[in-house]
Motif scaffolding. Structure first.
Motif, PDB file in Angstrom:
ATOM      1  N   GLU A 225       0.860  -1.187   0.000  1.00  0.00           N
ATOM      2  CA  GLU A 225       0.000   0.000   0.000  1.00  0.00           C
ATOM      3  C   GLU A 225       0.890   1.228   0.000  1.00  0.00           C
ATOM      4  OE1 GLU A 225      -3.397   0.711   0.470  1.00  0.00           O
ATOM      5  OE2 GLU A 225      -4.277  -1.283   0.613  1.00  0.00           O
ATOM      6  N   VAL A 226       0.973   1.909  -1.120  1.00  0.00           N
ATOM      7  CA  VAL A 226       1.780   3.128  -1.216  1.00  0.00           C
ATOM      8  C   VAL A 226       1.007   4.270  -0.552  1.00  0.00           C
ATOM      9  CG1 VAL A 226       3.024   4.682  -2.758  1.00  0.00           C
ATOM     10  CG2 VAL A 226       2.669   2.283  -3.404  1.00  0.00           C
ATOM     11  N   GLN A 227       1.693   5.000   0.332  1.00  0.00           N
ATOM     12  CA  GLN A 227       1.074   6.129   1.018  1.00  0.00           C
ATOM     13  C   GLN A 227       1.831   7.398   0.663  1.00  0.00           C
ATOM     14  OE1 GLN A 227      -1.666   5.717   2.715  1.00  0.00           O
ATOM     15  NE2 GLN A 227      -1.680   3.476   2.837  1.00  0.00           N
ATOM     16  N   ALA A 228       1.090   8.491   0.435  1.00  0.00           N
ATOM     17  CA  ALA A 228       1.722   9.757   0.055  1.00  0.00           C
ATOM     18  C   ALA A 228       0.882  10.920   0.540  1.00  0.00           C
ATOM     19  CB  ALA A 228       1.912   9.836  -1.465  1.00  0.00           C
ATOM     20  N   PHE A 236      -1.566   7.500  -8.513  1.00  0.00           N
ATOM     21  CA  PHE A 236      -0.396   6.624  -8.517  1.00  0.00           C
ATOM     22  C   PHE A 236      -0.300   5.867  -9.841  1.00  0.00           C
ATOM     23  CE2 PHE A 236      -1.791   7.115  -4.144  1.00  0.00           C
ATOM     24  CZ  PHE A 236      -0.614   7.405  -3.469  1.00  0.00           C
ATOM     25  N   ARG A 237       0.948   5.644 -10.268  1.00  0.00           N
ATOM     26  CA  ARG A 237       1.193   4.820 -11.441  1.00  0.00           C
ATOM     27  C   ARG A 237       2.557   4.144 -11.309  1.00  0.00           C
ATOM     28  NH1 ARG A 237       4.691   7.447 -15.012  1.00  0.00           N
ATOM     29  NH2 ARG A 237       4.939   9.713 -14.630  1.00  0.00           N
ATOM     30  N   LEU A 238       2.753   3.085 -12.099  1.00  0.00           N
ATOM     31  CA  LEU A 238       4.012   2.348 -12.117  1.00  0.00           C
ATOM     32  C   LEU A 238       4.816   2.796 -13.323  1.00  0.00           C
ATOM     33  CD1 LEU A 238       2.730  -1.234 -11.222  1.00  0.00           C
ATOM     34  CD2 LEU A 238       4.196   0.219  -9.789  1.00  0.00           C
ATOM     35  N   SER A 246       0.457  -4.619 -10.915  1.00  0.00           N
ATOM     36  CA  SER A 246      -0.496  -3.536 -11.163  1.00  0.00           C
ATOM     37  C   SER A 246      -0.611  -2.666  -9.925  1.00  0.00           C
ATOM     38  CB  SER A 246      -1.880  -4.101 -11.535  1.00  0.00           C
ATOM     39  OG  SER A 246      -2.414  -4.834 -10.449  1.00  0.00           O
ATOM     40  N   ILE A 247      -1.072  -1.409 -10.130  1.00  0.00           N
ATOM     41  CA  ILE A 247      -1.275  -0.487  -9.016  1.00  0.00           C
ATOM     42  C   ILE A 247      -2.623   0.187  -9.192  1.00  0.00           C
ATOM     43  CG2 ILE A 247      -0.124   1.443 -10.180  1.00  0.00           C
ATOM     44  CD1 ILE A 247       0.966   2.279  -7.414  1.00  0.00           C
ATOM     45  N   ASP A 248      -3.345   0.359  -8.085  1.00  0.00           N
ATOM     46  CA  ASP A 248      -4.615   1.081  -8.107  1.00  0.00           C
ATOM     47  C   ASP A 248      -4.301   2.578  -8.104  1.00  0.00           C
ATOM     48  OD1 ASP A 248      -6.948   2.545  -6.720  1.00  0.00           O
ATOM     49  OD2 ASP A 248      -7.818   0.585  -7.162  1.00  0.00           O
ATOM     50  N   ALA A 249      -4.766   3.298  -9.119  1.00  0.00           N
ATOM     51  CA  ALA A 249      -4.405   4.708  -9.267  1.00  0.00           C
ATOM     52  C   ALA A 249      -4.886   5.557  -8.101  1.00  0.00           C
ATOM     53  CB  ALA A 249      -4.969   5.256 -10.578  1.00  0.00           C
ATOM     54  N   GLY A 250      -6.004   5.195  -7.492  1.00  0.00           N
ATOM     55  CA  GLY A 250      -6.544   6.011  -6.416  1.00  0.00           C
ATOM     56  C   GLY A 250      -6.008   5.659  -5.040  1.00  0.00           C
ATOM     57  N   SER A 251      -5.920   4.363  -4.737  1.00  0.00           N
ATOM     58  CA  SER A 251      -5.509   3.944  -3.383  1.00  0.00           C
ATOM     59  C   SER A 251      -4.013   3.709  -3.261  1.00  0.00           C
ATOM     60  CB  SER A 251      -6.244   2.657  -2.992  1.00  0.00           C
ATOM     61  OG  SER A 251      -5.800   1.560  -3.773  1.00  0.00           O
ATOM     62  N   GLY A 252      -3.321   3.481  -4.400  1.00  0.00           N
ATOM     63  CA  GLY A 252      -1.896   3.193  -4.343  1.00  0.00           C
ATOM     64  C   GLY A 252      -1.571   1.760  -3.990  1.00  0.00           C
ATOM     65  N   ARG A 253      -2.539   0.856  -4.008  1.00  0.00           N
ATOM     66  CA  ARG A 253      -2.297  -0.539  -3.671  1.00  0.00           C
ATOM     67  C   ARG A 253      -1.673  -1.269  -4.859  1.00  0.00           C
ATOM     68  NH1 ARG A 253      -4.418  -4.894  -0.329  1.00  0.00           N
ATOM     69  NH2 ARG A 253      -4.338  -6.856  -1.498  1.00  0.00           N
ATOM     70  N   THR A 269       9.512   1.214  -9.907  1.00  0.00           N
ATOM     71  CA  THR A 269       9.488   2.656  -9.681  1.00  0.00           C
ATOM     72  C   THR A 269       8.030   3.103  -9.667  1.00  0.00           C
ATOM     73  OG1 THR A 269      11.625   3.029 -10.737  1.00  0.00           O
ATOM     74  CG2 THR A 269      10.172   4.923 -10.518  1.00  0.00           C
ATOM     75  N   ILE A 270       7.648   3.792  -8.570  1.00  0.00           N
ATOM     76  CA  ILE A 270       6.274   4.263  -8.380  1.00  0.00           C
ATOM     77  C   ILE A 270       6.279   5.783  -8.510  1.00  0.00           C
ATOM     78  CG2 ILE A 270       4.328   4.368  -6.783  1.00  0.00           C
ATOM     79  CD1 ILE A 270       5.766   1.915  -5.368  1.00  0.00           C
ATOM     80  N   ILE A 271       5.299   6.321  -9.203  1.00  0.00           N
ATOM     81  CA  ILE A 271       5.124   7.768  -9.336  1.00  0.00           C
ATOM     82  C   ILE A 271       3.810   8.157  -8.659  1.00  0.00           C
ATOM     83  CG2 ILE A 271       4.932   9.733 -10.902  1.00  0.00           C
ATOM     84  CD1 ILE A 271       7.635   8.367 -11.012  1.00  0.00           C
ATOM     85  N   ALA A 272       3.896   9.134  -7.745  1.00  0.00           N
ATOM     86  CA  ALA A 272       2.699   9.740  -7.158  1.00  0.00           C
ATOM     87  C   ALA A 272       2.648  11.183  -7.637  1.00  0.00           C
ATOM     88  CB  ALA A 272       2.762   9.686  -5.628  1.00  0.00           C
ATOM     89  N   GLU A 273       1.556  11.611  -8.285  1.00  0.00           N
ATOM     90  CA  GLU A 273       1.509  12.948  -8.873  1.00  0.00           C
ATOM     91  C   GLU A 273       0.138  13.566  -8.711  1.00  0.00           C
ATOM     92  OE1 GLU A 273       2.603  12.375 -12.919  1.00  0.00           O
ATOM     93  OE2 GLU A 273       1.038  10.897 -13.328  1.00  0.00           O
ATOM     94  N   ASN A 274       0.157  14.905  -8.624  1.00  0.00           N
ATOM     95  CA  ASN A 274      -1.069  15.694  -8.661  1.00  0.00           C
ATOM     96  C   ASN A 274      -0.783  16.963  -9.463  1.00  0.00           C
ATOM     97  OD1 ASN A 274       0.345  17.367  -6.948  1.00  0.00           O
ATOM     98  ND2 ASN A 274      -0.867  16.873  -5.111  1.00  0.00           N
ATOM     99  N   THR A 275      -1.677  17.925  -9.414  1.00  0.00           N
ATOM    100  CA  THR A 275      -1.522  19.125 -10.232  1.00  0.00           C
ATOM    101  C   THR A 275      -0.371  20.003  -9.773  1.00  0.00           C
ATOM    102  OG1 THR A 275      -3.178  20.207  -8.839  1.00  0.00           O
ATOM    103  CG2 THR A 275      -3.956  19.167 -10.878  1.00  0.00           C
ATOM    104  N   SER A 276       0.163  19.736  -8.554  1.00  0.00           N
ATOM    105  CA  SER A 276       1.257  20.557  -8.038  1.00  0.00           C
ATOM    106  C   SER A 276       2.627  19.935  -8.245  1.00  0.00           C
ATOM    107  CB  SER A 276       1.057  20.823  -6.532  1.00  0.00           C
ATOM    108  OG  SER A 276      -0.132  21.526  -6.306  1.00  0.00           O
ATOM    109  N   GLY A 277       2.693  18.672  -8.619  1.00  0.00           N
ATOM    110  CA  GLY A 277       3.990  18.044  -8.805  1.00  0.00           C
ATOM    111  C   GLY A 277       3.908  16.536  -8.642  1.00  0.00           C
TER     112      GLY A 277
END
Length: 558
Positions: A225-228, A236-238, A246-253, A269-277
């Motif tokens: 469970e990826v937490q950010a 979230f994406r891989l 696979s990764i759940d885009a909303g929960s990060g699992r 490599t996991i990427i967590a992103e939003n409109t700020s970065g």
């Protein structure tokens, strides 16, 4: 957010909306009401694992946390039941006229908002209340943010017990506060007991705060469970991943089951992103071969000695790592669940045969090993008082010895003519007229686990008369051991009797044992009666023939 709106609507049902005006309370003030409700309707063993605040507005009612004193208009609590192995959420508030209220939520709606897996770690006192924790966050960097952003609020705050130390969240109990303004955020971590700030993370861009699981096995499910932190909530994406992950885009699992051929190191490599970065986390997963159930390969150590350390190292074949447990054991024996080391120091009272059953298990299966452990003890001989007899008078003595197995007896020093039975230690002697005076007897008992020695003195005094054995009579000598444990021996000198009867009675006079035996006049016989089935206490035995009887008491002890 729809799930969060459900929280307030559940509270609304107990109070009409137009009368709803929640009062501010600290996290501790509402806690007794919540825990009482949880233990009454959820589980009596419920314990607190987290306290949480969410700030939002619904139908004109707003949950708020006061930045000056750390109190809020509503708090959310997570409780866990070890007996049910499940968690429940309760929201607590103070309502005018009605007082404190607690309502259970029907679903687990907020697990993803914790920066680490919630676990089942119990919150223990003392942990700082929300006002002290809030001040610690301000001292650690939030004060500057608040001065620069007068519109800032606290949309989320919670206290968590983290069992694992990592670079983002150290081991222990901590408060999290997120301060949010129109264009920026800052999130601060504060030690819950001391109020000392640990760190503050600024900005709206995501920051991954969880630590990945870095091992997996072919055929076994792998999850992480990826937490950010981030505002808005990150996606979230891989960026790099092995086939099938696979990764759940909303929960990060992250979900993955390694297949044959994927053994070794796999890059992720996991990427967590939003409109700020965005933020990235890269790591390797070490994939082992397919799992196999455990098989015990070691031969047990089946002999132990009372008072000495017993050890047995259980070894097994099987992957992944194996967990060891004692399913059947004597009191005091322990096993290391991760290494399989069995340790025990048996007492003398535990000298007996003990069944042992060891279970081994991993994710692929289980197995066990059973054996009997024999506990032995070195001999201990009870002290013997000095004795007195007369010349030409038969003397005998039965020593009391505690040993397992039964020892072999031998005389080390004694007057001429004195003998000892090597099997039961029975000492006999008929001194002569020339043996008047004091004589020292030294004997030993050896059973292979130790040797014990005992000594005493016998005085041969000419003033001691010889007891005549009357025709047709018998003489019962002192029984042994005293007290009796597994058996009672009653030695009898036979005069002219040809048949003797021995009976055992309990303290209420009920006969529990009876034995008849033909005897040879002029001999000595020993009646041995088992007392293993008797409860500890006072008993009596009677020896009799047609002409007379002897009644004596004895004690059974364990």
């Amino acid at each position: 957010m729809r799930k969060l709106l459900l929280l307030l609507s559940i509270i609304m049902f107990s109070v009409p909306l137009h009368a709803q005006l929640l009062e501010k309370v600290t996290v501790k003030e509402i806690l007794p009401t919540v825990m009482g409700k949880a233990q009454a309707e959820f589980s009596s063993d419920a314990v607190l694992t987290n306290a949480l605040f969410f700030g939002f507005e619904f139908q004109g009612v707003r949950f708020e946390l006061d930045l000056t004193d750390g109190s809020a208009t509503g708090w959310l609590y997570r409780v866990y039941s070890p007996g049910l192995d499940s968690a429940a959420y309760y929201i607590g508030a103070r309502v005018p006229l009605l007082g404190t209220q607690a309502v259970r939520l029907p679903l687990d709606t907020i697990t993803r908002y914790f920066p680490v897996a919630p676990g089942e770690t119990q919150m223990t006192e003392p942990w700082a209340d929300s006002d002290a924790a809030l001040q610690g966050a301000r001292d650690g960097g939030a004060e500057t943010f608040l001065q620069a952003n007068p519109d800032a609020t606290v949309p989320i705050a919670f206290v968590i017990n983290n069992p694992v130390h990592n670079r983002y969240i150290p081991q222990g109990q901590y408060w999290f506060f997120r301060f949010a303004a129109a264009s920026d955020t800052i999130t601060c971590l504060v030690h819950a007991t001391s109020g000392l700030p640990f760190r503050c993370i600024s900005g709206n861009a995501p920051v991954i705060t969880s630590l990945p699981k870095t091992s997996a096995r072919v055929g076994q499910p792998y999850t992480y469970e990826v937490q950010a932190f981030g505002e808005p909530a990150p996606i979230f994406r891989l960026d790099t991943a092995p086939a099938g992950m696979s990764i759940d885009a909303g929960s990060g699992r992250i979900d993955w089951t390694p297949a044959a051929g994927q053994e070794g190191n796999q890059d992720v490599t996991i990427i967590a992103e939003n409109t700020s970065g965005s933020d990235a986390q890269s790591y390797q997963i070490v994939v082992g071969g397919s799992a196999s159930g455990p098989v015990v390969t070691s031969t047990p150590v089946t002999v132990a000695e009372a008072g000495k350390q017993y050890t047995y190292q259980v070894t097994t074949d099987g992957t992944p790592p194996i967990t060891y447990a004692l399913a059947e054991k004597p009191q005091g024996m322990v096993i290391d669940p991760g290494r399989g080391s069995v340790l025990w120091v048996p007492t003398r009272a535990q000298a007996a045969a003990h069944p042992i059953r060891i279970t081994v298990s991993n994710s692929a299966g289980s197995g066990e090993q059973s054996f009997t452990l024999e506990v032995y003890k070195a001999p201990v001989i009870d002290a013997i008082a000095d004795q007195r007899t007369g010349p030409n008078l038969p003397f005998w003595y039965q020593p009391s010895v505690d040993a397992r197995p039964a020892p072999v007896f031998a005389i080390n020093a004694a007057p001429t003519g004195l003998a000892i039975d090597p099997q039961n230690g029975f000492i006999t002697w008929t001194p002569t007229d020339a043996q008047l005076g004091m004589h020292t007897v030294l004997f030993e008992a050896d059973n292979g686990f130790g040797t014990a020695q005992q000594s005493f003195q016998i005085e041969v005094d000419a003033t001691v008369d010889v007891e005549a054995v009357r025709p047709g009579a018998f003489t019962v000598r002192a029984h042994y051991p005293q007290p009796a444990r597994q058996s009672l021996a009653v030695p009898v000198d036979v005069g002219t009797a040809t048949t003797l009867t021995v009976e055992i009675f309990d303290a209420l006079g009920r006969r529990v044992e009876s034995r008849h035996e033909a005897t040879q006049p002029g001999t000595r016989v020993t009646f041995t009666v088992s007392t293993a089935a008797l409860q500890p206490g006072v008993y009596f035995y009677r020896v009799w023939d047609a002409s007379e009887h002897v009644l004596r008491s004895f004690i059974v002890a364990r």
